[in-house]
Design an enzyme around this catalytic site. Structure first.
Site, PDB file in Angstrom:
ATOM      1  N   ASP A   1      56.451 -12.352 -24.062  1.00 23.76           N
ATOM      2  CA  ASP A   1      55.660 -13.613 -24.709  1.00 23.76           C
ATOM      3  C   ASP A   1      54.105 -14.008 -24.630  1.00 23.76           C
ATOM      4  O   ASP A   1      54.193 -14.427 -23.046  1.00 23.76           O
ATOM      5  CB  ASP A   1      57.500 -15.022 -23.698  1.00 23.76           C
ATOM      6  CG  ASP A   1      56.145 -15.833 -24.416  1.00 23.76           C
ATOM      7  OD1 ASP A   1      55.010 -16.311 -24.633  1.00 23.76           O
ATOM      8  OD2 ASP A   1      57.346 -16.860 -24.765  1.00 23.76           O
TER       9      ASP A   1
ATOM     10  N   ASP B   1      46.058 -14.888 -31.148  1.00 26.27           N
ATOM     11  CA  ASP B   1      45.158 -15.466 -32.539  1.00 26.27           C
ATOM     12  C   ASP B   1      46.914 -15.173 -32.929  1.00 26.27           C
ATOM     13  O   ASP B   1      48.148 -14.645 -33.447  1.00 26.27           O
ATOM     14  CB  ASP B   1      44.784 -14.231 -33.283  1.00 26.27           C
ATOM     15  CG  ASP B   1      45.483 -14.536 -34.975  1.00 26.27           C
ATOM     16  OD1 ASP B   1      44.377 -15.075 -35.606  1.00 26.27           O
ATOM     17  OD2 ASP B   1      44.919 -13.342 -35.425  1.00 26.27           O
TER      18      ASP B   1
ATOM     19  N   LYS C   1      46.085 -22.436 -36.064  1.00 24.23           N
ATOM     20  CA  LYS C   1      46.780 -22.537 -37.494  1.00 24.23           C
ATOM     21  C   LYS C   1      46.665 -23.912 -38.060  1.00 24.23           C
ATOM     22  O   LYS C   1      47.118 -24.426 -36.825  1.00 24.23           O
ATOM     23  CB  LYS C   1      48.179 -21.634 -37.995  1.00 24.23           C
ATOM     24  CG  LYS C   1      47.617 -21.162 -37.308  1.00 24.23           C
ATOM     25  CD  LYS C   1      46.868 -19.064 -37.335  1.00 24.23           C
ATOM     26  CE  LYS C   1      47.180 -17.715 -37.061  1.00 24.23           C
ATOM     27  NZ  LYS C   1      46.081 -17.253 -36.997  1.00 24.23           N
TER      28      LYS C   1
ATOM     29  N   ALA D   1      49.328  -8.298 -32.650  1.00 24.27           N
ATOM     30  CA  ALA D   1      50.475  -7.508 -33.379  1.00 24.27           C
ATOM     31  C   ALA D   1      49.517  -7.633 -34.687  1.00 24.27           C
ATOM     32  O   ALA D   1      49.946  -9.131 -34.904  1.00 24.27           O
ATOM     33  CB  ALA D   1      51.559  -6.993 -32.903  1.00 24.27           C
TER      34      ALA D   1
HETATM   35  C1  SAM Z   1      48.034 -13.503 -37.233  1.00 18.04           C
HETATM   36  S1  SAM Z   1      48.976 -12.431 -36.243  1.00 18.04           S
HETATM   37  C2  SAM Z   1      47.998 -11.820 -35.623  1.00 18.04           C
HETATM   38  C3  SAM Z   1      47.007 -10.765 -36.162  1.00 18.04           C
HETATM   39  C4  SAM Z   1      46.447 -10.114 -35.044  1.00 18.04           C
HETATM   40  N1  SAM Z   1      44.785 -10.420 -34.610  1.00 18.04           N
HETATM   41  C5  SAM Z   1      45.437  -8.334 -35.732  1.00 18.04           C
HETATM   42  O1  SAM Z   1      43.867  -8.691 -35.453  1.00 18.04           O
HETATM   43  O2  SAM Z   1      46.160  -8.049 -36.209  1.00 18.04           O
HETATM   44  C6  SAM Z   1      50.323 -13.491 -34.915  1.00 18.04           C
HETATM   45  C7  SAM Z   1      50.829 -13.119 -33.986  1.00 18.04           C
HETATM   46  O3  SAM Z   1      51.427 -13.568 -32.780  1.00 18.04           O
HETATM   47  C8  SAM Z   1      51.900 -12.912 -32.771  1.00 18.04           C
HETATM   48  N2  SAM Z   1      53.483 -14.088 -31.800  1.00 18.04           N
HETATM   49  C9  SAM Z   1      53.607 -15.449 -32.270  1.00 18.04           C
HETATM   50  N3  SAM Z   1      53.630 -16.433 -31.147  1.00 18.04           N
HETATM   51  C10 SAM Z   1      54.145 -15.195 -29.954  1.00 18.04           C
HETATM   52  C11 SAM Z   1      54.164 -15.526 -28.800  1.00 18.04           C
HETATM   53  N4  SAM Z   1      54.901 -16.664 -28.075  1.00 18.04           N
HETATM   54  N5  SAM Z   1      53.777 -14.173 -27.815  1.00 18.04           N
HETATM   55  C12 SAM Z   1      53.275 -13.421 -28.262  1.00 18.04           C
HETATM   56  N6  SAM Z   1      53.154 -13.043 -29.231  1.00 18.04           N
HETATM   57  C13 SAM Z   1      53.472 -14.329 -30.283  1.00 18.04           C
HETATM   58  C14 SAM Z   1      53.573 -12.411 -33.238  1.00 18.04           C
HETATM   59  O4  SAM Z   1      54.421 -11.784 -33.424  1.00 18.04           O
HETATM   60  C15 SAM Z   1      52.226 -12.140 -34.162  1.00 18.04           C
HETATM   61  O5  SAM Z   1      52.403 -10.569 -34.200  1.00 18.04           O
END
Ligand code: SAM
Length: 334
Positions: A238, A256, A286, A199
């Site tokens: 997750d 990502d 990151k 997202a």
């Molecule tokens: C930098 S954003 C990704 C942006 C995406 N690559 C785009 O192009 O729009 C990081 C995402 O990682 C998700 N996230 C973090 N930890 C997560 C997890 N354990 N499982 C699923 N999603 C996760 C967050 O909800 C966030 O939407």
């Protein structure tokens, strides 16, 4: 060697070089001059490496153009130019007005070259070749208004500014587009992609617009061109708990996640690569809360999942990356 990088990241590039046993002798916004006689494809921070740069000075546009032309013509002795060649003029955007100076010297140089060698001048291409790899041409790097470093041989690490797309739901879209250039491959129609931390959907959208089928995993909502896209299936779960069905190998893993990089490496990258759940990957790590140079050493250590399962992998600090690295590669034997 002159190495270019994203402005503000010179201290990290200098530290990366020091970790490789090299010395940074001088630096400015977006560049570091260092010792070393060979290209190093493994370095993450450089965008390009200019081999054996020659320093030229001039206090006017014409004087600089003249010096660059003399250098170029002398260096062409015994060389036949019968194919298009890159003629690339660069300098820090941070120095106000330098862009106009570069443009003026480039134009004056072009006129001088046309007068002396019009056939060679006609073959000049004003940008670096797309993709990572070595190239021969002319690179002119301005460190200030009156000083340039010029080189004929360059190793490009593949980074470049990408074009945006109005339907892309995030700036992250530019990162995945750039990662394809570094890898030299992009998803194709009918291929399968798992996008972990998808997202709002920039990476998923990028793959789906090429006709790939995407499983987008994130608890957050998809937006823009990724929302309700017929080729994107969104699962709110997750990313660390997801695994493909037994025996299934996906064409691509995208990852990502805003998570601690060691956690991602150990609990996600390691199983995905060791179990060969994907053929290719683009993984963003990151480094805001860890030491990036120490992290690079870990990525390249013999027990790293990348070294063990994807030996040709590339780590890059992309043009569109902030405090993060993007790792691309292909899983061996997948
Ligand atoms: C930098 S954003 C990704 C942006 C995406 N690559 C785009 O192009 O729009 C990081 C995402 O990682 C998700 N996230 C973090 N930890 C997560 C997890 N354990 N499982 C699923 N999603 C996760 C967050 O909800 C966030 O939407």
């Amino acid at each position: 060697m002159l190495l270019t990088c994203q402005a503000g990241f010179e201290p990290l590039l200098a530290r990366e070089l020091a970790a490789a046993g090299r010395t940074a002798m001088e630096q400015g916004p977006g560049w570091v001059r260092a010792d070393g006689a060979a290209f190093d494809e493994m370095l993450a921070f450089p965008h390009a490496e200019l081999m054996a740069p020659v320093e030229l000075r001039g206090d006017s546009v014409n004087a600089l153009a003249q010096r660059v032309a003399e250098f170029f013509l002398a260096s062409l002795q015994g060389e036949r130019v019968d194919a298009p060649w890159p003629c690339v003029w660069l300098g820090p955007q941070e120095i106000t007005g330098l862009g106009r100076r570069i443009g003026a010297v480039e134009t004056a140089f072009g006129e001088l070259l046309r007068r002396k060698l019009s056939r060679v001048a006609k073959l000049a291409v004003a940008e670096a070749p797309r993709g990572a790899g070595p190239a021969r041409g002319l690179w002119v790097y301005f460190t200030d208004f009156g000083r340039v470093l010029v080189a004929r041989d360059v190793l490009s690490h593949g980074q470049r500014r990408m074009a945006d797309d109005d339907l892309a739901p995030s700036r992250s879209y530019l990162k995945i587009e750039e990662a394809y250039v570094v890898l030299g491959r992009e998803p194709a129609a009918g291929e399968t992609v798992c996008d972990l931390g998808a997202a709002p959907g920039g990476w998923s959208y990028s793959a789906a617009k090429r006709g790939a089928r995407v499983l987008a995993i994130d608890n957050g909502p998809l937006k823009g061109g990724a929302l309700n896209h017929p080729l994107i299936e969104h699962w709110r779960e997750d990313a660390f708990k997801y695994a493909p069905k037994a025996g299934v190998t996906l064409d691509w893993l995208f990852c990502d996640l805003v998570e601690e990089p060691h956690h991602v490496l150990q609990h996600l990258v390691a199983p995905w690569l060791a179990q060969r759940w994907c053929r290719r990957f683009v993984i963003n790590l990151k480094f805001g809360r860890v030491d990036p140079v120490a992290l690079l050493a870990e990525l390249r250590a013999s027990d790293s999942p990348f070294v063990q399962h994807a030996p040709g992998f590339r780590v890059r600090h992309l043009y569109h990356d902030r405090e993060e690295f993007t790792v691309v590669g292909e899983v061996a034997g997948s």
